[in-house]
Design an enzyme around this catalytic site. Structure first.
Site, PDB file in Angstrom:
ATOM      1  N   LYS A 112     -24.180  20.532  24.778  1.00  0.00           N
ATOM      2  CA  LYS A 112     -24.215  21.986  25.037  1.00  0.00           C
ATOM      3  C   LYS A 112     -25.906  21.877  24.961  1.00  0.00           C
ATOM      4  O   LYS A 112     -26.590  22.951  25.866  1.00  0.00           O
ATOM      5  CB  LYS A 112     -23.941  23.174  24.521  1.00  0.00           C
ATOM      6  CG  LYS A 112     -21.764  23.284  24.288  1.00  0.00           C
ATOM      7  CD  LYS A 112     -22.069  24.165  23.265  1.00  0.00           C
ATOM      8  CE  LYS A 112     -20.383  24.631  24.560  1.00  0.00           C
ATOM      9  NZ  LYS A 112     -19.188  25.470  23.627  1.00  0.00           N
ATOM     10  N   LYS A 193     -12.264  17.908  30.439  1.00  0.00           N
ATOM     11  CA  LYS A 193     -11.486  18.769  29.368  1.00  0.00           C
ATOM     12  C   LYS A 193     -10.907  20.385  30.250  1.00  0.00           C
ATOM     13  O   LYS A 193     -12.515  20.872  30.979  1.00  0.00           O
ATOM     14  CB  LYS A 193     -11.527  19.648  28.197  1.00  0.00           C
ATOM     15  CG  LYS A 193     -12.661  20.309  27.575  1.00  0.00           C
ATOM     16  CD  LYS A 193     -12.434  20.481  26.627  1.00  0.00           C
ATOM     17  CE  LYS A 193     -13.972  21.059  26.421  1.00  0.00           C
ATOM     18  NZ  LYS A 193     -13.849  22.111  24.845  1.00  0.00           N
ATOM     19  N   LYS A 196     -14.306  26.796  29.538  1.00  0.00           N
ATOM     20  CA  LYS A 196     -14.847  28.110  29.785  1.00  0.00           C
ATOM     21  C   LYS A 196     -15.836  28.060  30.842  1.00  0.00           C
ATOM     22  O   LYS A 196     -16.454  28.565  31.386  1.00  0.00           O
ATOM     23  CB  LYS A 196     -15.290  29.078  28.529  1.00  0.00           C
ATOM     24  CG  LYS A 196     -14.042  29.270  27.441  1.00  0.00           C
ATOM     25  CD  LYS A 196     -14.641  29.801  26.112  1.00  0.00           C
ATOM     26  CE  LYS A 196     -13.093  30.104  25.735  1.00  0.00           C
ATOM     27  NZ  LYS A 196     -13.776  30.083  23.861  1.00  0.00           N
TER      28      LYS A 196
HETATM   29  N1  AQP Z   1      -8.886  22.000  27.513  1.00  0.00           N
HETATM   30  C1  AQP Z   1      -8.631  21.380  26.165  1.00  0.00           C
HETATM   31  N2  AQP Z   1      -7.252  21.453  25.053  1.00  0.00           N
HETATM   32  C2  AQP Z   1      -6.791  21.355  24.522  1.00  0.00           C
HETATM   33  N3  AQP Z   1      -7.104  22.252  23.006  1.00  0.00           N
HETATM   34  C3  AQP Z   1      -9.013  22.880  24.002  1.00  0.00           C
HETATM   35  N4  AQP Z   1      -9.886  23.305  22.482  1.00  0.00           N
HETATM   36  C4  AQP Z   1     -10.680  24.425  24.033  1.00  0.00           C
HETATM   37  N5  AQP Z   1     -10.074  23.566  25.140  1.00  0.00           N
HETATM   38  C5  AQP Z   1      -9.127  23.025  24.854  1.00  0.00           C
HETATM   39  C6  AQP Z   1      -9.321  24.786  21.813  1.00  0.00           C
HETATM   40  O1  AQP Z   1      -9.092  25.269  21.174  1.00  0.00           O
HETATM   41  C7  AQP Z   1      -9.854  25.749  20.341  1.00  0.00           C
HETATM   42  C8  AQP Z   1     -10.863  27.110  20.017  1.00  0.00           C
HETATM   43  O2  AQP Z   1     -12.204  26.530  20.789  1.00  0.00           O
HETATM   44  P1  AQP Z   1     -14.018  27.113  21.470  1.00  0.00           P
HETATM   45  O3  AQP Z   1     -13.138  28.372  20.332  1.00  0.00           O
HETATM   46  O4  AQP Z   1     -14.238  26.227  20.232  1.00  0.00           O
HETATM   47  O5  AQP Z   1     -12.734  27.067  22.495  1.00  0.00           O
HETATM   48  P2  AQP Z   1     -14.351  26.257  23.344  1.00  0.00           P
HETATM   49  O6  AQP Z   1     -14.399  24.986  23.183  1.00  0.00           O
HETATM   50  O7  AQP Z   1     -15.806  26.976  23.235  1.00  0.00           O
HETATM   51  O8  AQP Z   1     -13.237  26.164  24.300  1.00  0.00           O
HETATM   52  P3  AQP Z   1     -13.545  25.493  25.821  1.00  0.00           P
HETATM   53  O9  AQP Z   1     -13.507  26.693  26.785  1.00  0.00           O
HETATM   54  O10 AQP Z   1     -14.497  23.931  25.809  1.00  0.00           O
HETATM   55  O11 AQP Z   1     -15.181  26.692  26.057  1.00  0.00           O
HETATM   56  P4  AQP Z   1     -16.772  25.281  26.091  1.00  0.00           P
HETATM   57  O12 AQP Z   1     -16.612  25.110  27.714  1.00  0.00           O
HETATM   58  O13 AQP Z   1     -18.290  26.384  26.111  1.00  0.00           O
HETATM   59  O14 AQP Z   1     -17.309  24.189  24.693  1.00  0.00           O
HETATM   60  C9  AQP Z   1      -9.902  24.795  20.019  1.00  0.00           C
HETATM   61  O15 AQP Z   1      -9.300  24.594  18.397  1.00  0.00           O
HETATM   62  C10 AQP Z   1     -10.532  23.752  20.676  1.00  0.00           C
HETATM   63  O16 AQP Z   1     -10.318  22.881  20.084  1.00  0.00           O
END
Ligand code: AQP
Length: 327
Positions: A112, A193, A196
Protein backbone atom coordinates in the site's frame (compact mmCIF):
# COMPACT_ATOMS: atom_id res chain seq x y z
CA UNK A 1 -18.63 -20.31 24.80
CA UNK A 2 -15.35 -19.60 23.02
CA UNK A 3 -15.04 -16.11 21.61
CA UNK A 4 -14.44 -14.85 18.07
CA UNK A 5 -13.56 -11.37 16.78
CA UNK A 6 -13.09 -9.97 13.30
CA UNK A 7 -13.66 -6.79 11.30
CA UNK A 8 -14.00 -5.36 7.82
CA UNK A 9 -12.90 -1.92 6.67
CA UNK A 10 -15.43 0.73 5.66
CA UNK A 11 -13.60 1.62 2.48
CA UNK A 12 -16.20 1.04 -0.21
CA UNK A 13 -19.93 1.33 -0.82
CA UNK A 14 -20.21 -2.40 -1.26
CA UNK A 15 -18.23 -5.32 0.11
CA UNK A 16 -16.93 -7.61 -2.61
CA UNK A 17 -17.27 -11.33 -3.05
CA UNK A 18 -13.81 -11.89 -1.51
CA UNK A 19 -14.93 -10.20 1.72
CA UNK A 20 -18.21 -12.12 1.58
CA UNK A 21 -16.74 -15.59 1.03
CA UNK A 22 -13.41 -15.09 2.85
CA UNK A 23 -14.83 -13.36 5.91
CA UNK A 24 -18.55 -12.65 6.19
CA UNK A 25 -19.79 -16.19 5.53
CA UNK A 26 -17.48 -17.42 8.29
CA UNK A 27 -18.73 -14.70 10.63
CA UNK A 28 -22.28 -15.95 10.13
CA UNK A 29 -21.29 -19.55 10.83
CA UNK A 30 -19.32 -18.72 13.97
CA UNK A 31 -22.08 -16.65 15.56
CA UNK A 32 -23.87 -19.96 16.24
CA UNK A 33 -21.03 -21.48 18.25
CA UNK A 34 -19.09 -18.49 19.59
CA UNK A 35 -19.51 -15.33 21.60
CA UNK A 36 -19.08 -13.22 18.46
CA UNK A 37 -17.78 -9.65 18.06
CA UNK A 38 -17.72 -8.13 14.56
CA UNK A 39 -16.76 -4.55 13.87
CA UNK A 40 -16.63 -2.05 11.06
CA UNK A 41 -13.05 -0.84 10.88
CA UNK A 42 -13.48 2.86 10.23
CA UNK A 43 -10.23 3.74 12.04
CA UNK A 44 -8.25 1.47 9.74
CA UNK A 45 -10.03 3.09 6.81
CA UNK A 46 -8.38 6.46 7.44
CA UNK A 47 -4.87 5.05 7.04
CA UNK A 48 -5.45 6.04 3.42
CA UNK A 49 -7.25 9.21 2.29
CA UNK A 50 -11.03 9.13 2.91
CA UNK A 51 -13.81 11.60 2.27
CA UNK A 52 -15.70 12.28 5.56
CA UNK A 53 -19.23 12.09 4.14
CA UNK A 54 -18.33 8.95 2.24
CA UNK A 55 -16.73 7.33 5.28
CA UNK A 56 -19.84 7.99 7.37
CA UNK A 57 -22.08 6.53 4.66
CA UNK A 58 -19.82 3.52 4.08
CA UNK A 59 -19.73 2.73 7.79
CA UNK A 60 -23.51 2.43 7.90
CA UNK A 61 -23.62 0.57 4.59
CA UNK A 62 -21.07 -1.94 5.83
CA UNK A 63 -23.11 -2.48 9.00
CA UNK A 64 -26.23 -2.99 6.88
CA UNK A 65 -24.41 -5.55 4.74
CA UNK A 66 -23.25 -7.44 7.85
CA UNK A 67 -26.85 -7.83 8.96
CA UNK A 68 -28.23 -8.47 5.48
CA UNK A 69 -25.68 -11.26 4.97
CA UNK A 70 -26.99 -13.04 8.05
CA UNK A 71 -25.40 -11.57 11.16
CA UNK A 72 -28.05 -11.39 13.83
CA UNK A 73 -27.57 -8.49 16.28
CA UNK A 74 -29.15 -10.69 18.96
CA UNK A 75 -26.40 -13.28 18.50
CA UNK A 76 -23.42 -11.16 17.41
CA UNK A 77 -22.13 -7.93 18.88
CA UNK A 78 -21.86 -5.60 15.88
CA UNK A 79 -20.09 -2.29 16.44
CA UNK A 80 -18.03 0.50 14.94
CA UNK A 81 -14.35 0.56 15.89
CA UNK A 82 -14.16 4.31 16.63
CA UNK A 83 -17.03 3.99 19.11
CA UNK A 84 -14.85 1.89 21.40
CA UNK A 85 -11.92 4.12 22.44
CA UNK A 86 -10.07 1.21 24.07
CA UNK A 87 -8.99 0.16 20.54
CA UNK A 88 -6.66 3.13 19.90
CA UNK A 89 -5.71 3.20 23.60
CA UNK A 90 -4.41 -0.36 23.56
CA UNK A 91 -2.95 0.21 20.12
CA UNK A 92 -0.59 2.83 21.56
CA UNK A 93 0.70 0.37 24.13
CA UNK A 94 1.22 -2.28 21.45
CA UNK A 95 2.94 0.20 19.13
CA UNK A 96 5.47 0.68 21.90
CA UNK A 97 6.16 -3.05 21.95
CA UNK A 98 6.42 -3.41 18.15
CA UNK A 99 9.73 -2.72 16.43
CA UNK A 100 10.01 -0.50 13.37
CA UNK A 101 11.52 -3.46 11.55
CA UNK A 102 8.53 -5.69 12.28
CA UNK A 103 6.03 -3.08 11.14
CA UNK A 104 7.87 -2.15 7.97
CA UNK A 105 8.24 -5.82 6.96
CA UNK A 106 4.46 -6.24 6.67
CA UNK A 107 3.53 -7.02 3.06
CA UNK A 108 0.37 -4.92 3.23
CA UNK A 109 2.40 -1.89 4.32
CA UNK A 110 4.91 -2.45 1.54
CA UNK A 111 2.20 -2.87 -1.11
CA UNK A 112 0.00 0.00 0.00
CA UNK A 113 2.80 2.46 0.71
CA UNK A 114 4.19 1.83 -2.77
CA UNK A 115 0.85 2.96 -4.20
CA UNK A 116 0.54 6.17 -2.13
CA UNK A 117 2.18 9.50 -2.64
CA UNK A 118 1.57 10.45 0.99
CA UNK A 119 2.35 7.50 3.25
CA UNK A 120 0.76 8.03 6.67
CA UNK A 121 2.28 6.83 9.90
CA UNK A 122 -1.06 5.09 10.47
CA UNK A 123 -0.41 2.83 7.49
CA UNK A 124 2.76 1.64 9.23
CA UNK A 125 1.14 1.20 12.66
CA UNK A 126 -2.00 -0.46 11.19
CA UNK A 127 -1.04 -3.95 12.48
CA UNK A 128 -0.69 -2.69 16.08
CA UNK A 129 -4.24 -1.31 15.92
CA UNK A 130 -5.38 -4.61 14.43
CA UNK A 131 -3.67 -6.48 17.26
CA UNK A 132 -5.50 -4.24 19.74
CA UNK A 133 -8.83 -4.85 17.95
CA UNK A 134 -8.33 -8.53 18.59
CA UNK A 135 -6.52 -8.82 21.93
CA UNK A 136 -8.96 -6.58 23.81
CA UNK A 137 -11.54 -9.35 23.55
CA UNK A 138 -9.26 -12.33 24.32
CA UNK A 139 -10.77 -14.39 21.50
CA UNK A 140 -9.79 -17.96 20.69
CA UNK A 141 -10.63 -17.60 17.01
CA UNK A 142 -10.11 -14.87 14.39
CA UNK A 143 -11.64 -15.68 11.00
CA UNK A 144 -9.85 -13.83 8.15
CA UNK A 145 -8.72 -14.25 4.55
CA UNK A 146 -5.19 -15.25 3.56
CA UNK A 147 -4.07 -11.62 3.12
CA UNK A 148 -4.34 -11.10 6.89
CA UNK A 149 -2.22 -14.11 7.89
CA UNK A 150 0.93 -12.04 8.46
CA UNK A 151 -0.89 -9.47 10.61
CA UNK A 152 -2.37 -12.30 12.67
CA UNK A 153 1.09 -13.78 13.21
CA UNK A 154 2.28 -10.40 14.48
CA UNK A 155 -0.76 -10.17 16.77
CA UNK A 156 0.16 -13.53 18.27
CA UNK A 157 3.78 -12.43 18.72
CA UNK A 158 2.73 -9.20 20.42
CA UNK A 159 0.40 -11.09 22.76
CA UNK A 160 3.16 -13.53 23.69
CA UNK A 161 5.69 -10.73 24.14
CA UNK A 162 3.38 -8.79 26.44
CA UNK A 163 2.47 -11.89 28.43
CA UNK A 164 6.15 -12.78 28.86
CA UNK A 165 7.14 -9.28 29.99
CA UNK A 166 4.16 -8.42 32.21
CA UNK A 167 2.56 -11.76 33.11
CA UNK A 168 -0.31 -13.62 31.46
CA UNK A 169 -2.74 -11.02 30.16
CA UNK A 170 -3.82 -11.87 26.62
CA UNK A 171 -5.20 -15.02 25.05
CA UNK A 172 -2.99 -15.90 22.07
CA UNK A 173 -5.58 -16.18 19.28
CA UNK A 174 -5.70 -18.67 16.42
CA UNK A 175 -6.27 -17.42 12.88
CA UNK A 176 -9.06 -19.25 11.10
CA UNK A 177 -8.12 -19.15 7.42
CA UNK A 178 -10.19 -21.67 5.49
CA UNK A 179 -7.97 -23.21 2.87
CA UNK A 180 -10.62 -23.40 0.19
CA UNK A 181 -11.84 -19.81 0.38
CA UNK A 182 -8.87 -17.93 1.80
CA UNK A 183 -8.28 -16.08 -1.42
CA UNK A 184 -10.89 -15.27 -4.02
CA UNK A 185 -9.28 -13.98 -7.19
CA UNK A 186 -10.07 -11.16 -9.56
CA UNK A 187 -12.31 -12.36 -12.41
CA UNK A 188 -10.32 -10.46 -15.02
CA UNK A 189 -6.93 -11.21 -13.56
CA UNK A 190 -7.05 -14.53 -11.69
CA UNK A 191 -3.44 -14.07 -10.58
CA UNK A 192 -4.46 -11.22 -8.24
CA UNK A 193 -6.80 -11.29 -5.26
CA UNK A 194 -10.22 -9.75 -5.68
CA UNK A 195 -9.82 -6.36 -4.05
CA UNK A 196 -11.41 -2.97 -3.60
CA UNK A 197 -8.33 -1.31 -4.99
CA UNK A 198 -8.20 -3.23 -8.28
CA UNK A 199 -8.20 -0.64 -11.04
CA UNK A 200 -10.94 -2.29 -13.13
CA UNK A 201 -14.21 -2.99 -11.32
CA UNK A 202 -15.05 -5.60 -13.99
CA UNK A 203 -12.98 -8.21 -12.17
CA UNK A 204 -14.62 -7.56 -8.81
CA UNK A 205 -18.07 -8.73 -7.85
CA UNK A 206 -19.67 -6.34 -5.42
CA UNK A 207 -22.29 -7.97 -3.25
CA UNK A 208 -24.60 -5.02 -3.95
CA UNK A 209 -24.30 -5.44 -7.74
CA UNK A 210 -27.67 -5.90 -9.42
CA UNK A 211 -28.54 -9.04 -11.38
CA UNK A 212 -27.51 -7.53 -14.70
CA UNK A 213 -24.08 -6.43 -13.49
CA UNK A 214 -23.44 -9.75 -11.72
CA UNK A 215 -24.32 -11.75 -14.80
CA UNK A 216 -22.21 -9.59 -17.08
CA UNK A 217 -19.13 -9.81 -14.86
CA UNK A 218 -19.36 -13.58 -14.44
CA UNK A 219 -19.99 -14.20 -18.14
CA UNK A 220 -16.99 -12.11 -19.10
CA UNK A 221 -14.67 -13.71 -16.51
CA UNK A 222 -11.31 -14.69 -17.97
CA UNK A 223 -11.05 -18.45 -18.38
CA UNK A 224 -8.11 -20.56 -19.37
CA UNK A 225 -6.71 -22.41 -22.36
CA UNK A 226 -8.36 -25.71 -23.13
CA UNK A 227 -11.99 -26.57 -22.59
CA UNK A 228 -12.06 -29.01 -19.70
CA UNK A 229 -13.72 -27.86 -16.48
CA UNK A 230 -11.24 -28.99 -13.83
CA UNK A 231 -10.02 -27.69 -10.50
CA UNK A 232 -6.36 -26.93 -11.09
CA UNK A 233 -5.42 -23.56 -9.54
CA UNK A 234 -1.94 -23.61 -11.02
CA UNK A 235 -2.77 -24.32 -14.65
CA UNK A 236 -6.40 -23.22 -14.71
CA UNK A 237 -6.63 -20.31 -12.25
CA UNK A 238 -9.67 -18.68 -13.89
CA UNK A 239 -11.91 -21.76 -13.94
CA UNK A 240 -10.67 -22.89 -10.53
CA UNK A 241 -11.64 -19.52 -9.05
CA UNK A 242 -15.13 -19.84 -10.55
CA UNK A 243 -15.41 -23.33 -9.08
CA UNK A 244 -14.36 -22.07 -5.64
CA UNK A 245 -16.98 -19.32 -5.80
CA UNK A 246 -19.63 -21.77 -7.01
CA UNK A 247 -18.81 -24.18 -4.21
CA UNK A 248 -18.84 -21.48 -1.50
CA UNK A 249 -22.15 -20.04 -2.59
CA UNK A 250 -23.89 -23.41 -2.80
CA UNK A 251 -22.10 -25.36 -0.04
CA UNK A 252 -21.50 -28.10 -2.62
CA UNK A 253 -18.07 -29.66 -2.90
CA UNK A 254 -15.85 -28.67 -5.82
CA UNK A 255 -15.58 -32.35 -6.83
CA UNK A 256 -19.32 -32.63 -7.03
CA UNK A 257 -19.54 -29.56 -9.27
CA UNK A 258 -16.67 -30.72 -11.49
CA UNK A 259 -18.44 -34.08 -11.95
CA UNK A 260 -21.66 -32.33 -12.95
CA UNK A 261 -19.89 -30.30 -15.64
CA UNK A 262 -17.91 -33.15 -17.17
CA UNK A 263 -18.01 -32.76 -20.94
CA UNK A 264 -19.63 -29.32 -20.73
CA UNK A 265 -18.18 -25.97 -21.77
CA UNK A 266 -16.92 -23.03 -19.70
CA UNK A 267 -19.98 -21.12 -20.89
CA UNK A 268 -22.36 -23.55 -19.18
CA UNK A 269 -20.54 -23.15 -15.89
CA UNK A 270 -20.64 -19.37 -16.17
CA UNK A 271 -24.36 -19.21 -16.97
CA UNK A 272 -25.19 -21.41 -13.99
CA UNK A 273 -22.80 -19.62 -11.65
CA UNK A 274 -24.32 -16.28 -12.65
CA UNK A 275 -27.70 -17.68 -11.69
CA UNK A 276 -26.39 -18.92 -8.33
CA UNK A 277 -24.77 -15.54 -7.62
CA UNK A 278 -27.96 -13.66 -8.49
CA UNK A 279 -30.01 -16.00 -6.31
CA UNK A 280 -27.63 -15.62 -3.35
CA UNK A 281 -26.86 -11.94 -3.56
CA UNK A 282 -30.20 -10.42 -4.60
CA UNK A 283 -31.76 -10.94 -1.16
CA UNK A 284 -28.60 -9.53 0.49
CA UNK A 285 -28.84 -6.46 -1.73
CA UNK A 286 -32.54 -5.97 -1.10
CA UNK A 287 -32.21 -6.39 2.65
CA UNK A 288 -29.26 -3.96 2.75
CA UNK A 289 -31.25 -1.28 0.95
CA UNK A 290 -34.19 -1.89 3.26
CA UNK A 291 -32.01 -1.57 6.37
CA UNK A 292 -30.58 1.68 5.04
CA UNK A 293 -34.08 3.15 4.94
CA UNK A 294 -34.11 3.23 8.74
CA UNK A 295 -30.78 4.64 9.78
CA UNK A 296 -31.89 5.41 13.31
CA UNK A 297 -32.53 1.72 13.88
CA UNK A 298 -29.18 0.78 12.39
CA UNK A 299 -27.42 3.35 14.56
CA UNK A 300 -29.24 2.00 17.62
CA UNK A 301 -27.94 -1.53 16.88
CA UNK A 302 -24.40 -0.13 16.58
CA UNK A 303 -24.73 1.91 19.79
CA UNK A 304 -25.86 -1.18 21.68
CA UNK A 305 -22.99 -3.15 20.17
CA UNK A 306 -20.45 -0.48 21.14
CA UNK A 307 -21.72 -0.46 24.70
CA UNK A 308 -21.38 -4.22 25.02
CA UNK A 309 -17.95 -4.27 23.34
CA UNK A 310 -16.71 -1.37 25.50
CA UNK A 311 -17.49 -3.16 28.73
CA UNK A 312 -15.21 -6.05 27.77
CA UNK A 313 -12.55 -3.95 26.04
CA UNK A 314 -12.23 -1.52 28.95
CA UNK A 315 -11.74 -4.32 31.45
CA UNK A 316 -8.81 -5.64 29.39
CA UNK A 317 -7.39 -2.15 28.95
CA UNK A 318 -7.55 -1.48 32.71
CA UNK A 319 -5.58 -4.65 33.36
CA UNK A 320 -2.98 -3.66 30.76
CA UNK A 321 -2.65 -0.11 32.11
CA UNK A 322 -2.21 -1.47 35.60
CA UNK A 323 0.45 -3.98 34.54
CA UNK A 324 2.55 -1.43 32.66
CA UNK A 325 2.48 1.01 35.54
CA UNK A 326 -0.03 3.66 34.46
CA UNK A 327 -1.66 5.17 37.54
N1 AQP B 1 -10.04 -11.67 -2.23
C1 AQP B 1 -10.28 -12.08 -1.00
N2 AQP B 1 -10.49 -13.40 -0.74
C2 AQP B 1 -10.75 -13.84 0.53
N3 AQP B 1 -10.83 -13.01 1.58
C3 AQP B 1 -10.63 -11.69 1.38
N4 AQP B 1 -10.64 -10.62 2.20
C4 AQP B 1 -10.39 -9.50 1.49
N5 AQP B 1 -10.21 -9.80 0.20
C5 AQP B 1 -10.35 -11.15 0.10
C6 AQP B 1 -10.91 -10.70 3.64
O1 AQP B 1 -11.99 -9.82 3.95
C7 AQP B 1 -11.81 -9.33 5.27
C8 AQP B 1 -11.96 -7.83 5.30
O2 AQP B 1 -10.88 -7.27 4.64
P1 AQP B 1 -10.51 -5.76 4.74
O3 AQP B 1 -11.49 -4.99 5.44
O4 AQP B 1 -9.09 -5.65 5.16
O5 AQP B 1 -10.67 -5.45 3.30
P2 AQP B 1 -9.49 -5.27 2.41
O6 AQP B 1 -8.45 -6.33 2.63
O7 AQP B 1 -9.14 -3.85 2.55
O8 AQP B 1 -10.18 -5.59 1.14
P3 AQP B 1 -9.45 -5.37 -0.11
O9 AQP B 1 -10.47 -5.41 -1.12
O10 AQP B 1 -8.33 -6.33 -0.23
O11 AQP B 1 -8.93 -3.89 0.05
P4 AQP B 1 -7.63 -3.31 -0.53
O12 AQP B 1 -7.81 -3.34 -1.99
O13 AQP B 1 -7.64 -1.93 0.04
O14 AQP B 1 -6.50 -4.16 -0.05
C9 AQP B 1 -10.43 -9.79 5.75
O15 AQP B 1 -10.60 -10.91 6.57
C10 AQP B 1 -9.76 -10.18 4.47
O16 AQP B 1 -8.78 -11.17 4.66
Amino acid sequence: QPRTVSGIQATSDSLHLGNYIGALQQFVTHQESHDAFYFIANMHAITVEQDPAELRERTLRTAAQFIAAGLDPEKSTIFVQSQVPAHPQLSWVLECTTSMGEASRMTQFKDKSAKQEHVSLGLLTYPALMAADILLYNPQLVPVGEDQRQHLELTRNLAERFNYRFGKTFTVPEAQILKATAKIYDLQNPGAKMSKSQPSPQGRIDILDDAKALTKKIKSAVTDDGTEIAFDPENKPGVSNLLTIYSSLTSRSVDDIVAEYEGKMYGHLKVDLAEVAVETLTPVRERTLELLEDRAQLQAILDRGAEKASAIAEATLREVYDKIGFI
